[in-house]
Design a protein around this motif. Structure first.
Motif, mmCIF file in Angstrom:
data_model
loop_
_atom_site.group_PDB
_atom_site.id
_atom_site.type_symbol
_atom_site.label_atom_id
_atom_site.label_comp_id
_atom_site.label_asym_id
_atom_site.label_seq_id
_atom_site.Cartn_x
_atom_site.Cartn_y
_atom_site.Cartn_z
ATOM 1 N N LEU A 90 -9.565 2.098 -0.744
ATOM 2 C CA LEU A 90 -9.781 0.689 -0.442
ATOM 3 C C LEU A 90 -10.241 0.510 1.005
ATOM 4 O O LEU A 90 -11.188 -0.234 1.272
ATOM 5 C CB LEU A 90 -8.518 -0.132 -0.697
ATOM 6 C CG LEU A 90 -8.620 -1.614 -0.301
ATOM 7 C CD1 LEU A 90 -9.678 -2.342 -1.124
ATOM 8 C CD2 LEU A 90 -7.268 -2.287 -0.423
ATOM 9 N N TYR B 117 -5.288 3.310 -1.765
ATOM 10 C CA TYR B 117 -5.513 2.430 -0.622
ATOM 11 C C TYR B 117 -6.325 3.095 0.478
ATOM 12 O O TYR B 117 -6.946 2.413 1.287
ATOM 13 C CB TYR B 117 -4.186 1.853 -0.126
ATOM 14 C CG TYR B 117 -3.646 0.886 -1.157
ATOM 15 C CD1 TYR B 117 -4.192 -0.380 -1.284
ATOM 16 C CD2 TYR B 117 -2.650 1.262 -2.038
ATOM 17 C CE1 TYR B 117 -3.738 -1.261 -2.253
ATOM 18 C CE2 TYR B 117 -2.193 0.386 -3.015
ATOM 19 C CZ TYR B 117 -2.746 -0.868 -3.113
ATOM 20 O OH TYR B 117 -2.306 -1.734 -4.086
ATOM 21 N N TRP C 162 0.819 -1.206 0.000
ATOM 22 C CA TRP C 162 0.000 0.000 0.000
ATOM 23 C C TRP C 162 0.861 1.268 0.000
ATOM 24 O O TRP C 162 0.335 2.374 -0.052
ATOM 25 C CB TRP C 162 -0.900 0.041 1.215
ATOM 26 C CG TRP C 162 -1.994 -0.979 1.264
ATOM 27 C CD1 TRP C 162 -2.201 -2.029 0.412
ATOM 28 C CD2 TRP C 162 -3.027 -1.054 2.241
ATOM 29 N NE1 TRP C 162 -3.299 -2.748 0.799
ATOM 30 C CE2 TRP C 162 -3.827 -2.173 1.920
ATOM 31 C CE3 TRP C 162 -3.355 -0.304 3.357
ATOM 32 C CZ2 TRP C 162 -4.943 -2.535 2.673
ATOM 33 C CZ3 TRP C 162 -4.459 -0.658 4.103
ATOM 34 C CH2 TRP C 162 -5.252 -1.767 3.759
ATOM 35 N N MET D 211 1.228 5.927 2.406
ATOM 36 C CA MET D 211 0.151 5.101 1.876
ATOM 37 C C MET D 211 -0.374 5.745 0.587
ATOM 38 O O MET D 211 -0.654 6.938 0.547
ATOM 39 C CB MET D 211 -0.983 4.979 2.911
ATOM 40 C CG MET D 211 -2.021 3.943 2.547
ATOM 41 S SD MET D 211 -2.997 3.463 3.993
ATOM 42 C CE MET D 211 -4.583 4.144 3.557
#
Length: 162
Positions: free
Chosen positions: A29, A26, A15, A22
């Motif tokens: 997500l 993500y 990720w 990050m």
């Protein structure tokens, strides 16, 4: 308002981007996985989705990145139901680093209940609507700071082509 924590994880190695942060996808997500947990919470678990041929689809997402997250840091996603009708949910998700009080990202989403057999919107069943109404009461609280925002450059026309 009672915080509804729907998802916990930590920032995984796949990720993380070349800056050690990050990746933006993500964050979405994590919000998507929290949305899945919300759908189950209101009574649309996998068995019910198969039985009823009903599900929830995402219509619109607004995502604000507020703080960076790095490899291995714990995260949690909480939700507040801002509004609903017989077919839609207006949800505000907050993603936090560990036990931080300030969010690292927030996402405002409009979700639609769908009859998957005909790929059209459909009203929630009475049982699901009862769960939605209960969630609305338990998550009632002040309007979040980042909810209802519009993307536009100063001085540009909003709502259509120039």
């Amino acid at each position: 308002m009672t915080a509804l924590c729907l998802y916990r994880d930590s920032v995984r190695s796949d990720w993380v981007d070349y800056n050690g942060h990050m990746r933006d996808a993500y964050y979405l997500l994590a919000f998507s996985l929290a949305s899945d947990a919300l759908i189950e919470r209101i009574g649309l678990d996998e068995a019910e989705r198969q039985r009823s041929q009903r599900s929830v689809y995402t219509l619109e997402v607004h995502l604000n990145y507020l703080r960076e997250l790095k490899l291995g840091e714990p995260l949690r996603v909480e939700a507040q139901l801002l509004g609903h009708d017989s077919k839609r949910l207006h949800v505000y998700f907050s993603l936090y680093r560990g036990d931080d009080a300030e969010p690292a990202a927030v996402s405002e989403q409009m979700l639609m209940h769908i009859d998957t057999g005909i790929a059209r919107c459909a009203p929630f069943s009475p049982a699901v609507l009862a769960q939605v109404q209960q969630l609305a009461v338990s998550s009632a609280g002040p309007w979040p700071a980042y909810a209802g925002r519009v993307i536009a450059l100063p001085g540009t026309r909003q709502g259509g082509a120039a």
